[in-house]
Scaffold this motif. Structure first.
Motif, mmCIF file in Angstrom:
data_model
loop_
_atom_site.group_PDB
_atom_site.id
_atom_site.type_symbol
_atom_site.label_atom_id
_atom_site.label_comp_id
_atom_site.label_asym_id
_atom_site.label_seq_id
_atom_site.Cartn_x
_atom_site.Cartn_y
_atom_site.Cartn_z
ATOM 1 N N VAL A 124 0.832 -1.203 0.000
ATOM 2 C CA VAL A 124 0.000 0.000 0.000
ATOM 3 C C VAL A 124 0.871 1.259 0.000
ATOM 4 N N GLU A 125 1.862 1.287 0.853
ATOM 5 C CA GLU A 125 2.734 2.457 0.940
ATOM 6 C C GLU A 125 3.434 2.742 -0.382
ATOM 7 N N GLU A 126 3.943 1.704 -1.020
ATOM 8 C CA GLU A 126 4.662 1.905 -2.288
ATOM 9 C C GLU A 126 3.706 2.292 -3.414
ATOM 10 N N ASN A 127 2.481 1.750 -3.386
ATOM 11 C CA ASN A 127 1.519 2.111 -4.414
ATOM 12 C C ASN A 127 1.086 3.563 -4.278
ATOM 13 N N VAL A 128 0.860 4.000 -3.031
ATOM 14 C CA VAL A 128 0.478 5.396 -2.798
ATOM 15 C C VAL A 128 1.595 6.331 -3.265
ATOM 16 N N ALA A 129 2.845 5.954 -2.986
ATOM 17 C CA ALA A 129 3.970 6.788 -3.404
ATOM 18 C C ALA A 129 4.049 6.860 -4.924
ATOM 19 N N LEU A 130 3.850 5.729 -5.587
ATOM 20 C CA LEU A 130 3.931 5.699 -7.051
ATOM 21 C C LEU A 130 2.829 6.546 -7.674
ATOM 22 N N ARG A 131 1.615 6.406 -7.177
ATOM 23 C CA ARG A 131 0.486 7.142 -7.745
ATOM 24 C C ARG A 131 0.580 8.630 -7.438
ATOM 25 N N GLY A 132 1.259 8.966 -6.352
ATOM 26 C CA GLY A 132 1.386 10.371 -5.983
ATOM 27 C C GLY A 132 2.700 10.987 -6.392
ATOM 28 N N ASN A 133 3.447 10.298 -7.269
ATOM 29 C CA ASN A 133 4.752 10.789 -7.716
ATOM 30 C C ASN A 133 5.682 11.007 -6.529
ATOM 31 N N GLY A 134 5.590 10.057 -5.556
ATOM 32 C CA GLY A 134 6.442 10.126 -4.381
ATOM 33 C C GLY A 134 7.772 9.444 -4.628
ATOM 34 N N PRO A 135 8.485 9.124 -3.574
ATOM 35 C CA PRO A 135 9.800 8.494 -3.741
ATOM 36 C C PRO A 135 9.709 7.149 -4.437
ATOM 37 N N TRP A 136 10.695 6.871 -5.243
ATOM 38 C CA TRP A 136 10.782 5.594 -5.947
ATOM 39 C C TRP A 136 11.578 4.626 -5.067
ATOM 40 N N GLN A 137 10.913 3.551 -4.587
ATOM 41 C CA GLN A 137 11.523 2.587 -3.670
ATOM 42 C C GLN A 137 11.935 3.243 -2.349
ATOM 43 N N SER A 138 10.987 3.298 -1.443
ATOM 44 C CA SER A 138 11.294 3.904 -0.149
ATOM 45 C C SER A 138 11.328 2.883 0.989
ATOM 46 N N THR A 139 10.995 1.624 0.692
ATOM 47 C CA THR A 139 10.956 0.609 1.744
ATOM 48 C C THR A 139 11.820 -0.589 1.370
ATOM 49 N N VAL A 140 12.149 -1.380 2.379
ATOM 50 C CA VAL A 140 12.853 -2.647 2.172
ATOM 51 C C VAL A 140 11.944 -3.755 2.681
ATOM 52 N N GLY A 141 11.627 -4.685 1.809
ATOM 53 C CA GLY A 141 10.661 -5.716 2.155
ATOM 54 C C GLY A 141 11.202 -6.778 3.096
ATOM 55 N N ALA A 142 10.261 -7.480 3.738
ATOM 56 C CA ALA A 142 10.607 -8.619 4.591
ATOM 57 C C ALA A 142 10.502 -9.898 3.766
ATOM 58 N N ASP A 143 11.459 -10.788 3.940
ATOM 59 C CA ASP A 143 11.451 -12.055 3.211
ATOM 60 C C ASP A 143 10.421 -13.030 3.785
ATOM 61 N N LEU A 144 9.922 -13.889 2.917
ATOM 62 C CA LEU A 144 9.081 -15.011 3.348
ATOM 63 C C LEU A 144 9.879 -16.311 3.342
ATOM 64 N N HIS A 145 10.618 -16.537 2.261
ATOM 65 C CA HIS A 145 11.396 -17.773 2.137
ATOM 66 C C HIS A 145 12.391 -17.888 3.297
ATOM 67 N N GLY A 146 12.348 -19.034 3.950
ATOM 68 C CA GLY A 146 13.260 -19.277 5.049
ATOM 69 C C GLY A 146 12.815 -18.701 6.370
ATOM 70 N N ARG A 147 11.684 -17.989 6.381
ATOM 71 C CA ARG A 147 11.156 -17.435 7.623
ATOM 72 C C ARG A 147 10.089 -18.376 8.188
ATOM 73 N N ARG A 148 9.661 -18.073 9.411
ATOM 74 C CA ARG A 148 8.722 -18.980 10.077
ATOM 75 C C ARG A 148 7.321 -18.373 10.100
ATOM 76 N N LEU A 149 6.368 -19.153 9.589
ATOM 77 C CA LEU A 149 4.958 -18.814 9.659
ATOM 78 C C LEU A 149 4.369 -19.526 10.873
ATOM 79 N N ALA A 150 3.805 -18.763 11.790
ATOM 80 C CA ALA A 150 3.268 -19.311 13.039
ATOM 81 C C ALA A 150 1.750 -19.163 13.025
ATOM 82 N N LEU A 151 1.047 -20.284 13.050
ATOM 83 C CA LEU A 151 -0.403 -20.289 12.925
ATOM 84 C C LEU A 151 -1.073 -20.586 14.258
#
Length: 319
Positions: A124-151
């Motif tokens: 959402v944050e990156e889409n809002v920035a793109l649509r509003g001509n905001g910063p290009w790539q302002s966040t660093v994503g969290a990985d899923l592969h190799g991480r733990r999903l706790a249900l």
């Protein structure tokens, strides 16, 4: 005599178009209400003339006092075969038959992943920035592969969420009071020994429990503080399982990295609810089961329930 039927909480005004109501058209006059009726006064005033009501999930509580104010009501249909907001004993005392419909577990499982991915990659944050001509790539994503999903919970929805996590290359663990090692192993999941162990180990913690006495307020301040500061909490089950005030504090004070929720204590969410302004919060207006196929199933079976009731042989009764 023509009976009157109202479909409640038809937010998208699709109830009459996603099913063929002609099977009962000669006997029943059907209308829908798109606006949520928030109080018993509003419900009684809007649908007090109806012998038949179609309710959407748990949006409208049917209490003993409300049944008393709907003396004409004879048939109440709910989407799904479980609705904790209906007082079934009161319905029986007032001569109201309560029936349900099928409900698919795939849509809420899919939406769980929309929230997880939205949080992990700051969609959402990156889409809002793109649509509003905001910063290009302002966040660093969290990985899923190799991480733990706790249900929290490994029922029909939890199992589906687990499979997707495994496809992403995540380690999946689960906990509930009734979960056995055998069931967990059958789905390639590690059973956590305790809730604390699950919370401390999870990078993404996702709630898939039924709301009851044992689960109400299960995740409070103590539990949120046990989570990693880099972890995300997702709830597509019931809001009351997570202490909402504690969640707001957790987000403002950085106990966790973020949270996503499709369920809230009051729905529609009040304009002044503090979650609306909480940092790193991704909220959706209870869309988990809102898909075309699910809605077609709900309303088609609602018509079947009405037809069966009129024929004197109600089907899919809730008791």
């Amino acid at each position: 005599m023509t009976l009157h039927c109202a479909v409640l909480d038809d937010y998208q005004t699709v109830a009459l178009s996603l099913a063929d109501w002609s099977a009962v058209a000669g006997d029943v006059e059907v209308r829908s209400h798109a606006r949520h009726l928030a109080t018993e006064d509003e419900v009684a005033q809007a649908v007090g003339d109806c012998e038949i009501l179609v309710a959407m999930r748990e949006r409208t509580p049917f209490t003993a006092s409300l049944f008393a104010r709907l003396p004409r009501l004879r048939l109440l249909i709910t989407s799904g075969m479980r609705n904790a907001s209906i007082d079934l004993e009161a319905a029986a005392r007032h001569g109201v038959t309560v029936c349900g419909t099928a409900s698919s577990s795939e849509p809420p499982a899919e939406l769980t992943w929309a929230l997880i991915l939205g949080l992990a990659r700051h969609v959402v944050e990156e889409n809002v920035a793109l649509r509003g001509n905001g910063p290009w790539q302002s966040t660093v994503g969290a990985d899923l592969h190799g991480r733990r999903l706790a249900l929290l919970g490994l029922g029909k929805i939890g199992v589906k969420v687990a499979r997707v996590g495994q496809a992403f290359g995540m380690d999946v663990m689960a906990w509930s009071e009734n979960l056995t090692d055998e069931r967990a192993a059958d789905h390639g999941v590690v059973r956590a020994a305790s809730l604390d162990e699950l919370l401390e180990a999870g990078d993404f913690v996702s709630v898939h429990l039924q709301l009851g006495d044992r689960t109400r307020g299960l995740i409070g301040e103590r539990e949120l503080r046990r989570m990693r500061t880099t972890a995300y909490l997702v709830n597509t089950s019931r809001a009351a399982i997570v202490d909402q005030s504690a969640l707001v504090r957790a987000l403002h004070e950085g106990w966790i990295a973020g949270a996503g929720s499709d369920v809230f204590a009051a729905e529609p969410l009040p304009a002044d609810d503090p979650l609306r302004d909480a940092p790193n919060f991704l909220g959706l207006p209870h869309l988990g089961y809102v898909t075309r196929r699910n809605y077609e199933g709900y309303f088609t079976q609602a018509v079947e329930d009405i037809a069966a009731y009129l024929a004197g042989s109600p089907v899919r009764r809730l008791t």
